[in-house]
Design a protein around this motif. Structure first.
Motif, PDB file in Angstrom:
ATOM      1  N   ASP A  61      77.164  37.973 -18.466  1.00 34.75           N
ATOM      2  CA  ASP A  61      77.079  35.916 -18.260  1.00 34.75           C
ATOM      3  C   ASP A  61      75.485  36.727 -18.045  1.00 34.75           C
ATOM      4  OD1 ASP A  61      79.940  35.296 -18.998  1.00 34.75           O
ATOM      5  OD2 ASP A  61      79.877  36.119 -16.692  1.00 34.75           O
ATOM      6  N   LEU A  62      74.602  35.095 -17.940  1.00 32.27           N
ATOM      7  CA  LEU A  62      73.504  34.483 -17.221  1.00 32.27           C
ATOM      8  C   LEU A  62      73.666  33.652 -16.469  1.00 32.27           C
ATOM      9  CD1 LEU A  62      71.460  35.522 -20.205  1.00 32.27           C
ATOM     10  CD2 LEU A  62      72.040  36.962 -18.476  1.00 32.27           C
ATOM     11  N   GLU A  63      72.946  33.704 -14.898  1.00 30.76           N
ATOM     12  CA  GLU A  63      72.941  32.418 -14.261  1.00 30.76           C
ATOM     13  C   GLU A  63      72.072  32.767 -13.854  1.00 30.76           C
ATOM     14  OE1 GLU A  63      75.693  33.078 -10.501  1.00 30.76           O
ATOM     15  OE2 GLU A  63      76.891  32.784 -12.037  1.00 30.76           O
ATOM     16  N   ILE A  64      71.470  31.108 -13.339  1.00 30.47           N
ATOM     17  CA  ILE A  64      69.856  31.237 -12.764  1.00 30.47           C
ATOM     18  C   ILE A  64      70.424  29.946 -11.492  1.00 30.47           C
ATOM     19  CG2 ILE A  64      67.889  29.930 -13.037  1.00 30.47           C
ATOM     20  CD1 ILE A  64      67.242  30.865 -16.326  1.00 30.47           C
ATOM     21  N   SER A  65      69.827  30.382  -9.883  1.00 31.90           N
ATOM     22  CA  SER A  65      69.659  29.794  -9.586  1.00 31.90           C
ATOM     23  C   SER A  65      67.813  29.082  -9.068  1.00 31.90           C
ATOM     24  CB  SER A  65      69.622  29.960  -8.222  1.00 31.90           C
ATOM     25  OG  SER A  65      71.235  30.562  -8.351  1.00 31.90           O
ATOM     26  N   CYS A  66      68.546  28.030  -9.240  1.00 30.83           N
ATOM     27  CA  CYS A  66      66.747  26.308  -9.510  1.00 30.83           C
ATOM     28  C   CYS A  66      66.137  27.120  -7.839  1.00 30.83           C
ATOM     29  CB  CYS A  66      66.825  25.311 -10.251  1.00 30.83           C
ATOM     30  SG  CYS A  66      65.408  24.031 -10.795  1.00 30.83           S
ATOM     31  N   GLU A  67      64.842  27.073  -8.157  1.00 26.26           N
ATOM     32  CA  GLU A  67      64.317  27.177  -6.916  1.00 26.26           C
ATOM     33  C   GLU A  67      62.535  25.381  -7.093  1.00 26.26           C
ATOM     34  OE1 GLU A  67      62.891  30.752  -6.447  1.00 26.26           O
ATOM     35  OE2 GLU A  67      65.113  31.423  -6.026  1.00 26.26           O
ATOM     36  N   CYS A  68      63.085  25.360  -8.455  1.00 26.70           N
ATOM     37  CA  CYS A  68      61.675  24.535  -8.664  1.00 26.70           C
ATOM     38  C   CYS A  68      61.241  22.904  -7.763  1.00 26.70           C
ATOM     39  CB  CYS A  68      62.092  23.011  -9.708  1.00 26.70           C
ATOM     40  SG  CYS A  68      64.106  22.196  -9.075  1.00 26.70           S
ATOM     41  N   THR A  69      61.821  22.743  -6.386  1.00 24.63           N
ATOM     42  CA  THR A  69      61.432  21.892  -5.282  1.00 24.63           C
ATOM     43  C   THR A  69      62.429  23.141  -4.148  1.00 24.63           C
ATOM     44  OG1 THR A  69      62.570  20.486  -5.286  1.00 24.63           O
ATOM     45  CG2 THR A  69      60.638  20.471  -6.262  1.00 24.63           C
ATOM     46  N   PRO A  70      61.565  22.352  -3.010  1.00 24.68           N
ATOM     47  CA  PRO A  70      62.524  22.897  -2.102  1.00 24.68           C
ATOM     48  C   PRO A  70      63.862  22.175  -2.019  1.00 24.68           C
ATOM     49  CG  PRO A  70      59.991  22.563  -1.084  1.00 24.68           C
ATOM     50  CD  PRO A  70      60.751  22.033  -2.304  1.00 24.68           C
ATOM     51  N   GLY A  71      64.431  20.924  -1.956  1.00 22.11           N
ATOM     52  CA  GLY A  71      65.534  20.279  -2.062  1.00 22.11           C
ATOM     53  C   GLY A  71      66.393  20.441  -3.072  1.00 22.11           C
ATOM     54  N   CYS A  72      65.761  21.382  -4.651  1.00 22.83           N
ATOM     55  CA  CYS A  72      66.357  21.570  -5.496  1.00 22.83           C
ATOM     56  C   CYS A  72      67.609  22.219  -5.137  1.00 22.83           C
ATOM     57  CB  CYS A  72      65.843  21.872  -6.382  1.00 22.83           C
ATOM     58  SG  CYS A  72      66.889  22.087  -8.098  1.00 22.83           S
ATOM     59  N   ASP A  73      68.932  21.811  -5.258  1.00 21.69           N
ATOM     60  CA  ASP A  73      70.725  22.140  -5.534  1.00 21.69           C
ATOM     61  C   ASP A  73      71.364  22.425  -6.479  1.00 21.69           C
ATOM     62  OD1 ASP A  73      71.279  19.784  -6.633  1.00 21.69           O
ATOM     63  OD2 ASP A  73      72.248  19.089  -4.822  1.00 21.69           O
ATOM     64  N   GLN A  74      70.338  23.386  -7.614  1.00 27.03           N
ATOM     65  CA  GLN A  74      70.731  23.226  -9.036  1.00 27.03           C
ATOM     66  C   GLN A  74      70.526  24.706  -8.641  1.00 27.03           C
ATOM     67  OE1 GLN A  74      71.829  21.413 -11.741  1.00 27.03           O
ATOM     68  NE2 GLN A  74      71.265  19.887 -10.680  1.00 27.03           N
ATOM     69  N   ASP A  75      72.385  25.120  -8.994  1.00 23.44           N
ATOM     70  CA  ASP A  75      72.693  26.430  -8.981  1.00 23.44           C
ATOM     71  C   ASP A  75      74.089  27.152  -9.773  1.00 23.44           C
ATOM     72  OD1 ASP A  75      73.088  28.778  -7.468  1.00 23.44           O
ATOM     73  OD2 ASP A  75      74.498  28.857  -6.059  1.00 23.44           O
ATOM     74  N   LYS A  76      74.027  28.153 -10.156  1.00 30.21           N
ATOM     75  CA  LYS A  76      74.379  29.278 -11.400  1.00 30.21           C
ATOM     76  C   LYS A  76      74.811  27.593 -13.079  1.00 30.21           C
ATOM     77  CE  LYS A  76      77.820  31.267  -8.337  1.00 30.21           C
ATOM     78  NZ  LYS A  76      79.196  30.682  -7.929  1.00 30.21           N
ATOM     79  N   LEU A  77      73.255  27.445 -13.164  1.00 31.30           N
ATOM     80  CA  LEU A  77      72.909  27.104 -14.309  1.00 31.30           C
ATOM     81  C   LEU A  77      72.681  28.018 -15.511  1.00 31.30           C
ATOM     82  CD1 LEU A  77      70.212  25.261 -12.920  1.00 31.30           C
ATOM     83  CD2 LEU A  77      72.208  24.213 -13.836  1.00 31.30           C
ATOM     84  N   SER A  78      72.953  27.588 -17.190  1.00 32.23           N
ATOM     85  CA  SER A  78      73.094  29.038 -17.867  1.00 32.23           C
ATOM     86  C   SER A  78      71.546  28.387 -18.149  1.00 32.23           C
ATOM     87  CB  SER A  78      74.087  28.221 -19.428  1.00 32.23           C
ATOM     88  OG  SER A  78      72.910  26.967 -19.272  1.00 32.23           O
TER      89      SER A  78
END
Length: 181
Positions: A61-78
């Motif tokens: 499995d691969l998962e990405i936690s996004c840190e594009c902006t300080p308020g980004c809440d995208q977690d566990k993205l493929s």
């Protein structure tokens, strides 16, 4: 060890990636027994770089936690979802568009060892080609004498049998390798 390379011992007695494979990858950390963490990103021509944290699990499995902006809440993205979230215009090529930094340069995931355990496109080691035939990935074994990796083609049952027999031999040498007549 007999080949002069001392592996890092983990609880299961082995490691996911050798030090040689991940030596120059920036932001690489061992997260535990079953995953590693590395800083990654995806570049959009319109929005620039979106940075994230990639977790590579031993299960594939691969998962990405996004840190594009300080308020980004995208977690566990493929990786494909991260590519789309970053605003990449030509999505659906995440293996080439999602990158990690190696020696100060952006290198696609497809050119690193990080996809070694990725198995979503594979089903139990084989996959259907576009022609509909079942094909296997090539596998590699390391020679215990010269320490080189040797490729085993896995196209026929005989080639698969030869690879599995060689894999079971702890003292496998290049001279034991089957050859085409």
């Amino acid at each position: 060890m007999s080949n002069g390379v001392e592996p890092q011992i983990m609880t299961n007695g082995w490691t996911m990636f050798s030090d040689e494979e991940v030596r120059d990858i920036s932001g690489f950390k061992r997260g535990g027994d079953d995953y590693v963490v590395v800083t990654c990103g995806c570049t959009s021509h319109r929005y620039g770089d979106a940075v994230g944290t990639l977790r590579v699990f031993i299960s594939g499995d691969l998962e990405i936690s996004c840190e594009c902006t300080p308020g980004c809440d995208q977690d566990k993205l493929s990786p494909a979802a991260f590519e789309k979230h970053s605003g990449r215009e030509t999505s659906r090529k995440w293996k080439n568009n999602v990158w990690v930094i190696v020696d100060g340069e952006k290198v696609p995931l497809s050119k690193t060892a990080l996809l070694k355990y990725y198995n979503k496109s594979l089903s139990s080691g084989s996959q259907r080609s576009q022609a509909g035939r079942v094909c296997h990935r090539d596998e590699f074994l390391r020679c215990t004498k010269c320490n080189k990796h040797r490729r085993f083609r896995l196209r026929t049952k005989d080639e698969c049998r030869s690879y599995h027999d060689s894999l079971m031999n702890a003292n496998w040498n290049c001279s034991d390798m089957p050859y085409d007549k």
